[in-house]
Scaffold this motif. Structure first.
Motif, PDB file in Angstrom:
ATOM      1  N   GLU A  60      49.293  33.951  25.034  1.00 57.26           N
ATOM      2  CA  GLU A  60      50.505  34.537  24.442  1.00 57.26           C
ATOM      3  C   GLU A  60      50.965  33.772  23.217  1.00 57.26           C
ATOM      4  O   GLU A  60      51.473  34.356  22.274  1.00 57.26           O
ATOM      5  CB  GLU A  60      51.621  34.618  25.481  1.00 57.26           C
ATOM      6  N   GLY A  61      50.777  32.467  23.214  1.00 56.02           N
ATOM      7  CA  GLY A  61      51.124  31.666  22.037  1.00 56.02           C
ATOM      8  C   GLY A  61      50.327  32.095  20.812  1.00 56.02           C
ATOM      9  O   GLY A  61      50.860  32.125  19.698  1.00 56.02           O
ATOM     10  N   LEU A  63      49.127  35.134  20.300  1.00 54.43           N
ATOM     11  CA  LEU A  63      49.657  36.429  19.884  1.00 54.43           C
ATOM     12  C   LEU A  63      50.908  36.261  19.032  1.00 54.43           C
ATOM     13  O   LEU A  63      51.032  36.868  17.962  1.00 54.43           O
ATOM     14  CB  LEU A  63      49.990  37.293  21.105  1.00 54.43           C
ATOM     15  N   THR A  64      51.845  35.454  19.493  1.00 53.42           N
ATOM     16  CA  THR A  64      53.088  35.284  18.735  1.00 53.42           C
ATOM     17  C   THR A  64      52.842  34.556  17.419  1.00 53.42           C
ATOM     18  O   THR A  64      53.459  34.875  16.412  1.00 53.42           O
ATOM     19  CB  THR A  64      54.170  34.567  19.570  1.00 53.42           C
ATOM     20  N   SER A  65      51.899  33.611  17.395  1.00 53.64           N
ATOM     21  CA  SER A  65      51.606  32.914  16.138  1.00 53.64           C
ATOM     22  C   SER A  65      50.966  33.844  15.110  1.00 53.64           C
ATOM     23  O   SER A  65      51.083  33.621  13.912  1.00 53.64           O
ATOM     24  CB  SER A  65      50.716  31.699  16.377  1.00 53.64           C
ATOM     25  N   LYS A  66      50.300  34.911  15.584  1.00 54.08           N
ATOM     26  CA  LYS A  66      49.709  35.898  14.685  1.00 54.08           C
ATOM     27  C   LYS A  66      50.725  36.971  14.282  1.00 54.08           C
ATOM     28  O   LYS A  66      50.401  37.895  13.561  1.00 54.08           O
ATOM     29  CB  LYS A  66      48.494  36.571  15.333  1.00 54.08           C
ATOM     30  N   GLY A  67      51.951  36.870  14.797  1.00 52.29           N
ATOM     31  CA  GLY A  67      53.003  37.800  14.401  1.00 52.29           C
ATOM     32  C   GLY A  67      53.207  38.985  15.324  1.00 52.29           C
ATOM     33  O   GLY A  67      54.012  39.868  15.038  1.00 52.29           O
ATOM     34  N   TYR A  68      52.480  39.045  16.431  1.00 50.17           N
ATOM     35  CA  TYR A  68      52.649  40.145  17.373  1.00 50.17           C
ATOM     36  C   TYR A  68      53.990  40.003  18.096  1.00 50.17           C
ATOM     37  O   TYR A  68      54.421  38.888  18.396  1.00 50.17           O
ATOM     38  CB  TYR A  68      51.503  40.178  18.393  1.00 50.17           C
ATOM     39  N   THR A  69      54.631  41.148  18.367  1.00 49.75           N
ATOM     40  CA  THR A  69      55.927  41.167  19.038  1.00 49.75           C
ATOM     41  C   THR A  69      55.794  41.833  20.397  1.00 49.75           C
ATOM     42  O   THR A  69      55.300  42.966  20.491  1.00 49.75           O
ATOM     43  CB  THR A  69      56.950  41.957  18.187  1.00 49.75           C
ATOM     44  N   TYR A  70      56.244  41.143  21.441  1.00 48.16           N
ATOM     45  CA  TYR A  70      56.189  41.677  22.806  1.00 48.16           C
ATOM     46  C   TYR A  70      57.137  42.860  22.928  1.00 48.16           C
ATOM     47  O   TYR A  70      58.285  42.809  22.510  1.00 48.16           O
ATOM     48  CB  TYR A  70      56.572  40.584  23.803  1.00 48.16           C
ATOM     49  N   ARG A  71      56.650  43.975  23.508  1.00 45.79           N
ATOM     50  CA  ARG A  71      57.446  45.194  23.637  1.00 45.79           C
ATOM     51  C   ARG A  71      57.618  45.668  25.072  1.00 45.79           C
ATOM     52  O   ARG A  71      58.231  46.692  25.298  1.00 45.79           O
ATOM     53  CB  ARG A  71      56.827  46.319  22.802  1.00 45.79           C
ATOM     54  N   TRP A  84      52.275  45.129  22.891  1.00 43.67           N
ATOM     55  CA  TRP A  84      52.606  44.287  21.749  1.00 43.67           C
ATOM     56  C   TRP A  84      52.546  45.112  20.478  1.00 43.67           C
ATOM     57  O   TRP A  84      51.648  45.940  20.312  1.00 43.67           O
ATOM     58  CB  TRP A  84      51.617  43.130  21.643  1.00 43.67           C
TER      59      TRP A  84
END
Length: 114
Positions: A60-61, A63-71, A84
């Protein structure tokens, strides 16, 4: 009447050459170059395939570092599905997790991220 030439088929080499030419042309012109893949429902998300098999909490880290947003997410049988939003394209991505590991990362319908 002039003889007609047979229709030509695009092969992988000519398609790759066209893509490289477009990339170089964009770089020379100074215009931003974006490479986005089509968001076909069920198609793998190529820039995240290295995460398949990874432990969910650790990935998950990335994903968030690549700019993905959890939905959001849901559970079905023995798997969890998280949704995401992909940066810049706003495409919706689903990640199927089973036994704590990412099993697949694919595009899904936009309504899954709303």
């Amino acid at each position: 009447m002039p003889a007609s030439s047979p229709p030509q088929k695009a092969d992988a080499g000519s398609l790759l050459g066209a893509a490289v030419g477009a990339l170089i042309g964009g770089l020379i012109s100074g215009k931003p170059v974006t490479t986005t893949e089509p968001a076909r429902v069920g198609a793998p998300v190529s820039d995240l395939q290295s995460l398949v098999g990874a432990r969910g909490g650790q990935a998950e880290g990335t994903l968030t570092s690549k700019g993905y947003t959890y939905r959001g997410g849901t559970k079905l049988a023995d798997s969890s599905f998280t949704y995401w939003e992909q940066p810049s394209t706003n495409n919706c991505v689903t990640i199927r997790t089973t036994d704590g590991r990412y099993q697949s990362i694919t595009y899904t319908k936009p309504s899954d991220c709303n």
